[in-house]
Design a protein around this motif. Sequence first.
Motif, PDB file in Angstrom:
ATOM      1  N   ASP A 217       0.807  -1.225   0.000  1.00  0.00           N
ATOM      2  CA  ASP A 217       0.000   0.000   0.000  1.00  0.00           C
ATOM      3  C   ASP A 217       0.840   1.275   0.000  1.00  0.00           C
ATOM      4  O   ASP A 217       0.324   2.371   0.183  1.00  0.00           O
ATOM      5  CB  ASP A 217      -0.956   0.017   1.190  1.00  0.00           C
ATOM      6  CG  ASP A 217      -0.232  -0.092   2.520  1.00  0.00           C
ATOM      7  OD1 ASP A 217       1.012  -0.221   2.514  1.00  0.00           O
ATOM      8  OD2 ASP A 217      -0.905  -0.059   3.571  1.00  0.00           O
ATOM      9  N   THR A 218       2.149   1.138  -0.243  1.00  0.00           N
ATOM     10  CA  THR A 218       3.011   2.321  -0.369  1.00  0.00           C
ATOM     11  C   THR A 218       2.674   3.072  -1.645  1.00  0.00           C
ATOM     12  O   THR A 218       2.523   2.462  -2.707  1.00  0.00           O
ATOM     13  CB  THR A 218       4.494   1.913  -0.397  1.00  0.00           C
ATOM     14  OG1 THR A 218       4.808   1.196   0.791  1.00  0.00           O
ATOM     15  CG2 THR A 218       5.396   3.145  -0.483  1.00  0.00           C
ATOM     16  N   ASP A 219       2.554   4.385  -1.556  1.00  0.00           N
ATOM     17  CA  ASP A 219       2.283   5.185  -2.741  1.00  0.00           C
ATOM     18  C   ASP A 219       3.407   4.994  -3.754  1.00  0.00           C
ATOM     19  O   ASP A 219       4.584   4.953  -3.408  1.00  0.00           O
ATOM     20  CB  ASP A 219       2.164   6.664  -2.361  1.00  0.00           C
ATOM     21  CG  ASP A 219       1.739   7.520  -3.545  1.00  0.00           C
ATOM     22  OD1 ASP A 219       2.627   7.966  -4.299  1.00  0.00           O
ATOM     23  OD2 ASP A 219       0.531   7.731  -3.725  1.00  0.00           O
ATOM     24  N   ARG A 220       3.008   4.868  -5.022  1.00  0.00           N
ATOM     25  CA  ARG A 220       4.006   4.559  -6.044  1.00  0.00           C
ATOM     26  C   ARG A 220       5.045   5.665  -6.193  1.00  0.00           C
ATOM     27  O   ARG A 220       6.193   5.401  -6.578  1.00  0.00           O
ATOM     28  CB  ARG A 220       3.325   4.282  -7.380  1.00  0.00           C
ATOM     29  CG  ARG A 220       2.599   5.447  -7.993  1.00  0.00           C
ATOM     30  CD  ARG A 220       1.948   5.061  -9.305  1.00  0.00           C
ATOM     31  NE  ARG A 220       1.402   6.223  -9.976  1.00  0.00           N
ATOM     32  CZ  ARG A 220       0.815   6.180 -11.159  1.00  0.00           C
ATOM     33  NH1 ARG A 220       0.699   5.041 -11.785  1.00  0.00           N
ATOM     34  NH2 ARG A 220       0.345   7.273 -11.727  1.00  0.00           N
ATOM     35  N   GLU A 221       4.673   6.904  -5.903  1.00  0.00           N
ATOM     36  CA  GLU A 221       5.646   7.990  -5.975  1.00  0.00           C
ATOM     37  C   GLU A 221       6.715   7.805  -4.898  1.00  0.00           C
ATOM     38  O   GLU A 221       7.898   8.055  -5.131  1.00  0.00           O
ATOM     39  CB  GLU A 221       4.927   9.330  -5.801  1.00  0.00           C
ATOM     40  CG  GLU A 221       5.745  10.527  -6.241  1.00  0.00           C
ATOM     41  CD  GLU A 221       4.931  11.803  -6.302  1.00  0.00           C
ATOM     42  OE1 GLU A 221       5.530  12.850  -6.575  1.00  0.00           O
ATOM     43  OE2 GLU A 221       3.699  11.751  -6.085  1.00  0.00           O
ATOM     44  N   GLU A 222       6.294   7.327  -3.718  1.00  0.00           N
ATOM     45  CA  GLU A 222       7.250   7.045  -2.649  1.00  0.00           C
ATOM     46  C   GLU A 222       8.136   5.868  -3.021  1.00  0.00           C
ATOM     47  O   GLU A 222       9.322   5.840  -2.689  1.00  0.00           O
ATOM     48  CB  GLU A 222       6.487   6.754  -1.349  1.00  0.00           C
ATOM     49  CG  GLU A 222       7.368   6.384  -0.165  1.00  0.00           C
ATOM     50  CD  GLU A 222       8.338   7.500   0.235  1.00  0.00           C
ATOM     51  OE1 GLU A 222       9.375   7.180   0.837  1.00  0.00           O
ATOM     52  OE2 GLU A 222       8.064   8.679  -0.067  1.00  0.00           O
ATOM     53  N   VAL A 223       7.585   4.892  -3.746  1.00  0.00           N
ATOM     54  CA  VAL A 223       8.371   3.750  -4.218  1.00  0.00           C
ATOM     55  C   VAL A 223       9.527   4.233  -5.093  1.00  0.00           C
ATOM     56  O   VAL A 223      10.675   3.790  -4.936  1.00  0.00           O
ATOM     57  CB  VAL A 223       7.478   2.774  -5.011  1.00  0.00           C
ATOM     58  CG1 VAL A 223       8.337   1.702  -5.692  1.00  0.00           C
ATOM     59  CG2 VAL A 223       6.457   2.118  -4.094  1.00  0.00           C
ATOM     60  N   ALA A 224       9.216   5.143  -6.012  1.00  0.00           N
ATOM     61  CA  ALA A 224      10.264   5.673  -6.898  1.00  0.00           C
ATOM     62  C   ALA A 224      11.326   6.405  -6.101  1.00  0.00           C
ATOM     63  O   ALA A 224      12.527   6.319  -6.409  1.00  0.00           O
ATOM     64  CB  ALA A 224       9.634   6.605  -7.932  1.00  0.00           C
ATOM     65  N   ARG A 225      10.916   7.140  -5.056  1.00  0.00           N
ATOM     66  CA  ARG A 225      11.888   7.853  -4.225  1.00  0.00           C
ATOM     67  C   ARG A 225      12.787   6.887  -3.455  1.00  0.00           C
ATOM     68  O   ARG A 225      13.994   7.119  -3.316  1.00  0.00           O
ATOM     69  CB  ARG A 225      11.172   8.803  -3.270  1.00  0.00           C
ATOM     70  CG  ARG A 225      10.697  10.086  -3.920  1.00  0.00           C
ATOM     71  CD  ARG A 225      10.400  11.153  -2.887  1.00  0.00           C
ATOM     72  NE  ARG A 225       9.171  10.886  -2.168  1.00  0.00           N
ATOM     73  CZ  ARG A 225       7.989  11.405  -2.477  1.00  0.00           C
ATOM     74  NH1 ARG A 225       7.879  12.189  -3.531  1.00  0.00           N
ATOM     75  NH2 ARG A 225       6.916  11.122  -1.768  1.00  0.00           N
TER      76      ARG A 225
END
Length: 458
Positions: A217-225
Amino acid sequence: MLIEELRRASHGEAEPLEQLNQLLKAGAEAELADVAALTPAEAARLILLLKPRRARALLRLLPDAPGLAALEELDPTIRASLLDAEGQQRIARIAAKLSVADAADFLADLPEHLVQAALAAHPQAEEVRAAIAYRDETAGAVMRRRLVAVPQDWTVAQVIDEIRRNADIIDRLYAVYITNGGRQLVGYLKVRDLVLYPTDTVVGTIMRADTVTVSADTDREEVARVAEREHLPVLPVVDAGGALLGIITAEELREIDREEAEEDMKLMAGLAADASAMDGPLQIVPRRLPWLSAGLIGSSIAALVVGSYEDALTEAAILASLIPIVMSLAGNAGIQASTITVQALASNALWVGDIGGRIVRELGGALLNGTIVGLIIGIGIMAVSGFMDIDRPALLALTALLSLLVVTVQASVVGSLVPLALKRLRLDPAVATGVFITTSNDVVGVLIFFIIATSIYI
């Protein structure tokens, strides 16, 4: 139609492309038998060169597996528009033959009605539904479910045998993930480890335990970071209990970056995030009208401000010629400042401890830009007054100079601060640009202009 001609058509050559159109229109399936020999990428390129009706006809000529692969090459909105009733039945039939992971990967980007039709035909519908149930914008929604995971008590030889048995379905081997009896992720092996260690080595004794994971459930933008911060080409995805669910590879990370950039561009232009080039009139209205209405309201307020200074315009009609300049400069200065701030926030390049310094730098740059633009307009007014009758040109030039200076400073500071405020409120900072900043700065800019004009020139 020879395969060479089809391949030439897929590269946009006019003559074979026109021939293909004619054969598709005539329904000449025998002459188009070579379509089956096209690669998925070639078929996808051809589909994009054809009108929708012809593209659907071409898609029907492709065998199930190549047709599915060609669809996966296309944008989801184009993919959905290609699937007529017959195509939807075909998708359901194909999906029913896929494993849970593969079916979930393929169906995740399709419209809900297509997903439901496919699930109705799948023998493991509940498992597939659970696999694609993650909300949009999360790691679970974009992860790849096909990976290599083995128990920690296996040997290197067993792992190699497992990889060989599944070589035809492994796209690319990024790492071998090690799990315990409950499928919790406990470590991983690099591919080179399988070569360097003896085949009878137990993988649990040589695995690397420094695994960086993200939750489903991690936001995908945070995944990229996270991937950028840790310099990782692939990230494993786990559930709340640490069980391995899938991986996000370099391809998905690039897709995340692309989609986030596209979403920000849409928001900056006053569009809904789900707007696309395939939208019909009934979709365009709800996805574009709200911001157009907001812009109309802002423009109406600006018109009211101008109207409230009717006496000033009657007394000095030449002031009206400066209004478009003031509004344009206010909008552009605000857009520039807010775009830089949004970009810094999106790339995690904003130094929080330097917020004060950034505002000072923005203020200094705005003072210089406003002064330069104001001087250009002021000098222009003085030059024009040499051959045109302008009342008190020096005062008019001073009015223009001060107005443009103050408006530029105000718009730049607001454009820098509003995205930060929206970020603090947990809203998308990209909303600050486009219609919002332009309209608000138009209103404030016109008001500043008339305040200065009535104080100096009238």
